[in-house]
Scaffold this motif. Structure first.
Motif, short mmCIF file in Angstrom:
data_model
loop_
_atom_site.label_atom_id
_atom_site.label_comp_id
_atom_site.label_asym_id
_atom_site.label_seq_id
_atom_site.Cartn_x
_atom_site.Cartn_y
_atom_site.Cartn_z
N PHE A 1 0.17 -9.64 -10.36
CA PHE A 1 0.27 -7.66 -9.61
C PHE A 1 -1.47 -7.15 -9.68
O PHE A 1 -1.25 -6.59 -8.91
CB PHE A 1 0.68 -7.39 -11.29
CG PHE A 1 2.76 -7.63 -10.48
CD1 PHE A 1 3.67 -6.94 -9.67
CD2 PHE A 1 3.42 -9.00 -11.07
CE1 PHE A 1 4.58 -7.28 -9.12
CE2 PHE A 1 4.49 -9.26 -10.75
CZ PHE A 1 5.27 -8.45 -9.72
N ALA A 2 -1.97 -7.52 -10.53
CA ALA A 2 -3.75 -6.78 -11.22
C ALA A 2 -3.91 -6.86 -9.94
O ALA A 2 -4.49 -6.26 -8.54
CB ALA A 2 -4.35 -7.61 -11.36
N ALA B 1 -5.10 -5.02 -4.22
CA ALA B 1 -5.05 -5.01 -2.97
C ALA B 1 -4.44 -3.28 -2.10
O ALA B 1 -4.33 -3.20 -0.85
CB ALA B 1 -3.63 -6.53 -1.99
N LEU B 2 -3.25 -2.65 -2.95
CA LEU B 2 -2.57 -1.80 -2.22
C LEU B 2 -4.61 -0.75 -1.47
O LEU B 2 -3.31 0.18 -1.60
CB LEU B 2 -1.85 -1.53 -3.35
CG LEU B 2 -0.76 -1.91 -3.19
CD1 LEU B 2 0.81 -1.81 -4.24
CD2 LEU B 2 -0.32 -2.08 -1.39
N THR B 3 -5.18 -0.85 -2.55
CA THR B 3 -6.15 0.08 -2.03
C THR B 3 -6.83 0.13 -1.10
O THR B 3 -7.25 1.10 -0.60
CB THR B 3 -7.55 0.68 -2.83
OG1 THR B 3 -8.06 -1.28 -3.03
CG2 THR B 3 -6.67 0.14 -4.60
N VAL B 4 -6.27 -1.36 -0.09
CA VAL B 4 -6.81 -1.47 1.14
C VAL B 4 -5.67 -1.31 2.12
O VAL B 4 -6.36 -1.58 3.48
CB VAL B 4 -7.88 -1.91 1.65
CG1 VAL B 4 -9.29 -1.65 0.93
CG2 VAL B 4 -7.26 -3.28 0.91
N VAL B 5 -4.16 -1.47 1.26
CA VAL B 5 -3.48 -2.32 2.78
C VAL B 5 -2.29 -0.81 2.24
O VAL B 5 -1.75 -0.56 1.37
CB VAL B 5 -3.00 -3.53 2.55
CG1 VAL B 5 -1.84 -3.45 3.23
CG2 VAL B 5 -3.93 -4.48 2.59
N ASP B 6 -1.18 -0.22 3.16
CA ASP B 6 -0.90 0.57 3.27
C ASP B 6 1.18 -0.55 2.31
O ASP B 6 1.04 -1.64 2.66
CB ASP B 6 0.33 1.33 3.80
CG ASP B 6 -0.48 2.19 4.90
OD1 ASP B 6 -0.87 2.82 4.18
OD2 ASP B 6 -0.39 2.01 6.16
N ILE B 7 1.51 0.33 1.12
CA ILE B 7 2.39 -0.76 0.80
C ILE B 7 3.40 -1.06 1.63
O ILE B 7 4.13 -2.25 1.13
CB ILE B 7 3.38 0.59 -0.42
CG1 ILE B 7 4.64 -0.36 -1.49
CG2 ILE B 7 4.06 1.64 -0.04
CD1 ILE B 7 3.42 -1.24 -2.68
N SER B 8 3.99 -0.59 2.42
CA SER B 8 5.13 -0.75 2.81
C SER B 8 4.45 -2.19 3.57
O SER B 8 5.44 -3.70 3.92
CB SER B 8 5.49 0.25 4.95
OG SER B 8 4.01 -0.26 4.68
N THR B 9 3.69 -2.62 4.58
CA THR B 9 3.02 -3.86 5.18
C THR B 9 2.23 -4.97 3.80
O THR B 9 2.66 -5.61 3.77
CB THR B 9 1.52 -3.77 5.51
OG1 THR B 9 2.16 -2.66 6.89
CG2 THR B 9 1.29 -4.70 6.68
N GLY B 10 2.17 -3.91 2.74
CA GLY B 10 1.61 -5.16 1.34
C GLY B 10 2.22 -6.20 0.71
O GLY B 10 1.98 -6.37 0.60
N TYR B 11 3.31 -4.57 0.54
CA TYR B 11 5.11 -6.02 -0.22
C TYR B 11 5.19 -7.21 0.76
O TYR B 11 5.58 -7.75 -0.04
CB TYR B 11 4.76 -4.54 -0.56
CG TYR B 11 6.56 -5.29 -1.02
CD1 TYR B 11 6.08 -5.70 -2.71
CD2 TYR B 11 8.16 -5.67 -0.91
CE1 TYR B 11 7.08 -6.23 -3.58
CE2 TYR B 11 8.30 -5.93 -2.15
CZ TYR B 11 8.68 -6.22 -3.43
OH TYR B 11 8.90 -7.10 -4.02
N ALA B 12 5.63 -6.46 1.78
CA ALA B 12 6.08 -7.72 2.87
C ALA B 12 4.89 -8.99 2.90
O ALA B 12 5.48 -9.75 2.49
CB ALA B 12 6.20 -7.45 4.30
N ILE B 13 4.10 -8.66 3.03
CA ILE B 13 2.74 -9.25 3.01
C ILE B 13 2.82 -10.10 1.96
O ILE B 13 3.22 -11.81 2.38
CB ILE B 13 1.88 -9.20 3.57
CG1 ILE B 13 1.42 -8.52 4.76
CG2 ILE B 13 0.53 -10.30 3.42
CD1 ILE B 13 0.39 -8.00 4.82
N PHE B 14 2.49 -10.09 0.48
CA PHE B 14 2.71 -10.66 -0.98
C PHE B 14 4.01 -11.07 -1.01
O PHE B 14 3.96 -11.89 -1.08
CB PHE B 14 2.34 -9.20 -1.87
CG PHE B 14 2.68 -9.84 -3.39
CD1 PHE B 14 1.60 -9.87 -3.99
CD2 PHE B 14 3.17 -9.25 -4.31
CE1 PHE B 14 1.21 -10.71 -4.65
CE2 PHE B 14 3.67 -10.00 -5.66
CZ PHE B 14 2.86 -10.00 -5.73
N THR B 15 4.87 -10.31 -0.44
CA THR B 15 6.13 -11.33 -1.10
C THR B 15 6.81 -12.35 0.23
O THR B 15 6.97 -13.35 -0.35
CB THR B 15 7.64 -10.41 -1.40
OG1 THR B 15 7.59 -9.74 -0.36
CG2 THR B 15 7.41 -9.36 -2.61
#
Length: 112
Positions: free
Chosen positions: A41-42, A47-61
């Motif tokens: 999570f750290a 990563a969310l400082t440079v990627v939108d949450i919608s895209t970031g969470y989908a990529i992460f999960t």
């Protein structure tokens, strides 16, 4: 993207660690799991400082889910079949598509 991939790799570690900890009764794997959750999570937060949450969470999960499925088959003896591999590949294709089509957090007008 490096923050995201590193975070997703630690997500795979903690997901496998949950299984290996046997309900948090194995002290070694319990500690590995908890530490991996925090690290994961750290990196995701960074990563969310440079990627939108919608895209970031989908990529992460997506990376975490695909990696965990593969690790389960390779390391834990989960059932392996070509349909699973096809759908994992489809999931990763979707993650790649999201990454290629997504805006970064600072790309929107009026946001600095």
């Amino acid at each position: 993207m490096g923050w995201m991939i590193t975070g997703a790799l630690f997500e795979i570690v903690w997901a496998i660690g949950l299984k290996m900890s046997e309900g948090f009764t194995d002290p070694f794997f319990s500690v590995v799991t908890v530490i991996s959750i925090f690290i994961s999570f750290a990196f995701f937060t960074k990563a969310l400082t440079v990627v939108d949450i919608s895209t970031g969470y989908a990529i992460f999960t997506g990376i975490g889910a695909a990696g965990t499925a593969i690790a389960g088959m390779v390391l834990l003896g989960d059932a392996f079949d070509l349909k699973k591999i096809f759908f994992i590949a489809l999931l990763l294709t979707g993650v790649l598509g999201l990454k290629l089509s997504g805006e970064t957090a600072g790309d929107k007008k009026g946001v600095s």
